[in-house]
Design a protein around this motif. Structure first.
Motif, PDB file in Angstrom:
ATOM      1  N   VAL A 164       5.586 -15.237   6.619  1.00 27.31           N
ATOM      2  CA  VAL A 164       5.931 -13.809   6.496  1.00 27.31           C
ATOM      3  C   VAL A 164       6.240 -13.514   5.023  1.00 27.31           C
ATOM      4  CG1 VAL A 164       7.398 -11.950   7.424  1.00 27.31           C
ATOM      5  CG2 VAL A 164       6.992 -13.981   8.818  1.00 27.31           C
ATOM      6  N   PRO A 165       5.188 -13.405   4.185  1.00 33.21           N
ATOM      7  CA  PRO A 165       5.430 -13.219   2.744  1.00 33.21           C
ATOM      8  C   PRO A 165       6.195 -11.930   2.450  1.00 33.21           C
ATOM      9  CG  PRO A 165       3.080 -13.589   3.213  1.00 33.21           C
ATOM     10  CD  PRO A 165       3.771 -13.432   4.534  1.00 33.21           C
ATOM     11  N   ARG A 166       7.151 -12.035   1.545  1.00 36.95           N
ATOM     12  CA  ARG A 166       8.015 -10.876   1.224  1.00 36.95           C
ATOM     13  C   ARG A 166       7.278  -9.706   0.547  1.00 36.95           C
ATOM     14  NH1 ARG A 166      12.443 -12.415   4.288  1.00 36.95           N
ATOM     15  NH2 ARG A 166      10.634 -13.131   5.444  1.00 36.95           N
ATOM     16  N   PRO A 167       6.279  -9.995  -0.360  1.00 31.17           N
ATOM     17  CA  PRO A 167       5.699  -8.867  -1.114  1.00 31.17           C
ATOM     18  C   PRO A 167       5.091  -7.768  -0.240  1.00 31.17           C
ATOM     19  CG  PRO A 167       5.111 -10.952  -2.151  1.00 31.17           C
ATOM     20  CD  PRO A 167       5.780 -11.301  -0.851  1.00 31.17           C
ATOM     21  N   GLN A 168       4.608  -8.118   0.981  1.00 28.21           N
ATOM     22  CA  GLN A 168       3.992  -7.081   1.836  1.00 28.21           C
ATOM     23  C   GLN A 168       4.977  -5.956   2.205  1.00 28.21           C
ATOM     24  OE1 GLN A 168       3.065  -8.463   5.933  1.00 28.21           O
ATOM     25  NE2 GLN A 168       4.360 -10.237   5.471  1.00 28.21           N
ATOM     26  N   PHE A 169       6.275  -6.221   2.029  1.00 29.82           N
ATOM     27  CA  PHE A 169       7.275  -5.217   2.426  1.00 29.82           C
ATOM     28  C   PHE A 169       7.690  -4.309   1.268  1.00 29.82           C
ATOM     29  CE2 PHE A 169       7.730  -8.839   5.346  1.00 29.82           C
ATOM     30  CZ  PHE A 169       7.395  -8.191   6.536  1.00 29.82           C
ATOM     31  N   LYS A 170       7.052  -4.508   0.104  1.00 30.59           N
ATOM     32  CA  LYS A 170       7.441  -3.745  -1.093  1.00 30.59           C
ATOM     33  C   LYS A 170       7.426  -2.210  -0.868  1.00 30.59           C
ATOM     34  CE  LYS A 170       6.007  -2.915  -5.890  1.00 30.59           C
ATOM     35  NZ  LYS A 170       7.294  -2.348  -6.250  1.00 30.59           N
ATOM     36  N   PRO A 171       6.347  -1.649  -0.272  1.00 30.98           N
ATOM     37  CA  PRO A 171       6.352  -0.176  -0.131  1.00 30.98           C
ATOM     38  C   PRO A 171       7.523   0.353   0.692  1.00 30.98           C
ATOM     39  CG  PRO A 171       4.212  -1.126   0.501  1.00 30.98           C
ATOM     40  CD  PRO A 171       5.119  -2.283   0.229  1.00 30.98           C
ATOM     41  N   TYR A 172       7.959  -0.439   1.678  1.00 31.82           N
ATOM     42  CA  TYR A 172       9.057   0.014   2.550  1.00 31.82           C
ATOM     43  C   TYR A 172      10.388  -0.064   1.805  1.00 31.82           C
ATOM     44  CZ  TYR A 172       5.126  -0.729   5.522  1.00 31.82           C
ATOM     45  OH  TYR A 172       3.852  -0.667   6.036  1.00 31.82           O
ATOM     46  N   PHE A 173      10.548  -1.129   0.994  1.00 27.55           N
ATOM     47  CA  PHE A 173      11.758  -1.225   0.167  1.00 27.55           C
ATOM     48  C   PHE A 173      11.752  -0.123  -0.888  1.00 27.55           C
ATOM     49  CE2 PHE A 173      14.556  -4.795   1.188  1.00 27.55           C
ATOM     50  CZ  PHE A 173      13.863  -5.358   2.242  1.00 27.55           C
ATOM     51  N   ASP A 174      10.581   0.180  -1.453  1.00 25.99           N
ATOM     52  CA  ASP A 174      10.507   1.266  -2.455  1.00 25.99           C
ATOM     53  C   ASP A 174      10.999   2.577  -1.846  1.00 25.99           C
ATOM     54  OD1 ASP A 174       9.589  -0.381  -4.441  1.00 25.99           O
ATOM     55  OD2 ASP A 174       7.468   0.173  -4.219  1.00 25.99           O
ATOM     56  N   ARG A 175      10.578   2.846  -0.608  1.00 27.98           N
ATOM     57  CA  ARG A 175      11.005   4.096   0.058  1.00 27.98           C
ATOM     58  C   ARG A 175      12.509   4.092   0.303  1.00 27.98           C
ATOM     59  NH1 ARG A 175       7.112   4.227   5.062  1.00 27.98           N
ATOM     60  NH2 ARG A 175       8.632   5.679   5.952  1.00 27.98           N
ATOM     61  N   ALA A 176      13.019   2.952   0.762  1.00 26.94           N
ATOM     62  CA  ALA A 176      14.458   2.871   1.068  1.00 26.94           C
ATOM     63  C   ALA A 176      15.285   3.026  -0.212  1.00 26.94           C
ATOM     64  CB  ALA A 176      14.760   1.542   1.746  1.00 26.94           C
ATOM     65  N   ILE A 177      14.831   2.374  -1.290  1.00 31.44           N
ATOM     66  CA  ILE A 177      15.573   2.460  -2.560  1.00 31.44           C
ATOM     67  C   ILE A 177      15.529   3.905  -3.082  1.00 31.44           C
ATOM     68  CG2 ILE A 177      15.587   1.661  -4.978  1.00 31.44           C
ATOM     69  CD1 ILE A 177      14.492  -1.094  -3.800  1.00 31.44           C
ATOM     70  N   ALA A 178      14.362   4.544  -2.956  1.00 29.22           N
ATOM     71  CA  ALA A 178      14.239   5.946  -3.404  1.00 29.22           C
ATOM     72  C   ALA A 178      15.184   6.843  -2.593  1.00 29.22           C
ATOM     73  CB  ALA A 178      12.795   6.412  -3.261  1.00 29.22           C
ATOM     74  N   ALA A 179      15.475   6.438  -1.361  1.00 30.47           N
ATOM     75  CA  ALA A 179      16.385   7.245  -0.512  1.00 30.47           C
ATOM     76  C   ALA A 179      17.846   6.871  -0.765  1.00 30.47           C
ATOM     77  CB  ALA A 179      16.029   7.050   0.956  1.00 30.47           C
ATOM     78  N   GLY A 180      18.093   6.035  -1.773  1.00 32.20           N
ATOM     79  CA  GLY A 180      19.486   5.739  -2.164  1.00 32.20           C
ATOM     80  C   GLY A 180      20.077   4.489  -1.529  1.00 32.20           C
ATOM     81  N   LEU A 181      19.246   3.690  -0.854  1.00 34.47           N
ATOM     82  CA  LEU A 181      19.787   2.490  -0.202  1.00 34.47           C
ATOM     83  C   LEU A 181      19.692   1.276  -1.128  1.00 34.47           C
ATOM     84  CD1 LEU A 181      18.245   3.045   3.349  1.00 34.47           C
ATOM     85  CD2 LEU A 181      20.604   3.473   2.615  1.00 34.47           C
TER      86      LEU A 181
END
Ligand SMILES: Nc1ncnc2c1ncn2[C@@H]1O[C@H](CCC(=O)c2cccc(C(=O)O)c2)[C@@H](O)[C@H]1O
Ligand SMILES: [Zn+2]
Length: 355
Positions: A190-207
């Motif tokens: 389960v490579p971590r980089p595939q989740f980058k777009p979802y983390f980008d969205r969460a970080i942009a939402a202040g998380l």
């Protein structure tokens, strides 16, 4: 060792455990479902009698003995299956807060996997209302402040990442107590980089970004968590010890590790406690926080994890208090909240040492 020094060591250990039991603490890495005590599991198993989870505490201890990480996740999911209604969610959350309060935990960031509940048919608004209701009741009744980390169960694929990101970023749904975004489950395959777009969205939402990494795979996963998922803290990060450059990076950038010693043994991520790399972390100047992960499943609690860390790091009361302050510093509390708990830790420690 003579008999009398053995006796003295035993007394010192008991004293340190008493000190830890009363010490105000922050818990940064503890899973919602993984915190279900035998009492909560029994109550849920009695509500849902078709479950394969035993309700008898002795049988439960056996059921919670794991052969490897995959077996642990298998058992974990059978407990997830016990949570079927918003009332189950509320009961679990409220009782977990009670268990934390009993250990003098003043602040906890609880990792919740909402995907596991919504895909099992719990209505998303009712789910959020249940955790928020329990959070407010726990703060009012026990004085323990709860905050949420919503994590992606990585093995469940990008569908689970999309659903978790949606629940965490949609202003009409996301709960008030949500502060961070995580990634859990197995790392192998389960490579971590595939989740980058979802983390980008969460970080942009202040998380804040707090993925698990380096628990069951090597230091390259921790680098991925830092570089791709912009991790602000690392869940476990155990294998970081194998990469001196990574340790130096974590220390220099003050990226805390959420260390959970007993968990690492129970899931067989580390062979024995004496082989746990916690000492290498502190020696390298990494900010170490002590946490319990899934305490009843691993036959532990946060107080015991501090006692284990004190033994591995050879700490006295002041050393243990410093560890507790690391967790406060690494938390996502505001500055006022941090200084209140840090001051409480200092007052408690001074009074203990003066007595
Ligand atoms: N030590 C740990 N290290 C890592 N994670 C840990 C740890 N402890 C607890 N977890 C939790 O285990 C969940 C795993 C859930 C999961 O894999 C899964 C897979 C497929 C389907 C579904 C489903 O629900 O349908 C779920 C993670 O999200 C995480 O919150
Ligand atoms: Zn975890």
């Amino acid at each position: 060792m003579t008999d009398s020094s053995a006796l003295a060591t035993g007394t010192a250990d008991r004293d340190l455990r008493t000190f830890i039991a009363g010490l105000p603490k922050a818990e940064l890495h503890v899973h919602h479902v993984g915190s279900a005590s035998p009492r909560i599991v029994s109550e849920l198993a009695a509500r849902h009698r078709d479950s394969k989870v035993p309700s008898d505490p002795e049988a439960l201890a056996d059921f919670f003995t794991f052969t490897d990480f995959a077996h642990f996740i298998d058992v974990y999911l059978s407990v997830v299956d016990l949570i079927r209604t918003p009332e189950d969610v509320r009961l679990l959350t409220y009782e977990v807060a009670r268990d934390l309060a009993r250990q003098q935990v003043r602040y906890a960031e609880l990792t919740i996997t909402p995907f596991s509940s919504t895909r099992r048919g719990i209505d998303e608004s009712a789910f959020m209302a249940a955790i928020e209701d329990a959070r407010k009741a726990a703060e009012a009744e026990f004085g323990t402040v709860l905050r949420w980390c919503f994590d992606i169960p990585g093995e469940a694929g990008l569908e689970s990442a999309e659903e978790t990101a949606r629940l965490a970023t949609d202003d009409r749904i996301r709960p008030e107590g949500l502060v961070s975004f995580g990634l859990g489950g197995p790392e192998i395959g389960v490579p971590r980089p595939q989740f980058k777009p979802y983390f980008d969205r969460a970080i942009a939402a202040g998380l804040h970004s707090v993925p698990h990494a380096g628990e069951t795979t090597g230091p390259e996963t921790v680098w991925d968590a830092l570089n791709e998922l912009r991790a602000e803290r690392i869940g476990h990060g155990t294998s970081s010890a194998r990469d001196p450059e990574l340790l130096a990076h974590l220390a220099e950038h003050r990226i805390p590790l959420e260390v959970c010693p007993t968990s690492n043994i129970a899931t067989r991520a580390v062979r024995t406690l004496d082989e746990h790399p916690i000492k290498e972390f502190t020696r390298a100047g990494v900010l170490v926080t002590i946490n319990s992960d899934d305490p009843p499943m691993f036959g532990t609690d946060l107080n015991n994890e501090y006692a284990v860390a004190a033994r591995l790091l050879d700490l006295d009361e002041r050393g243990v208090a410093d560890l507790a302050k690391n967790a406060v510093e690494a938390s996502f509390l505001d500055a006022g909240g941090k200084s209140r708990i840090a001051a409480e830790i200092d007052t408690y420690t001074s009074a203990w040492l003066a007595s």
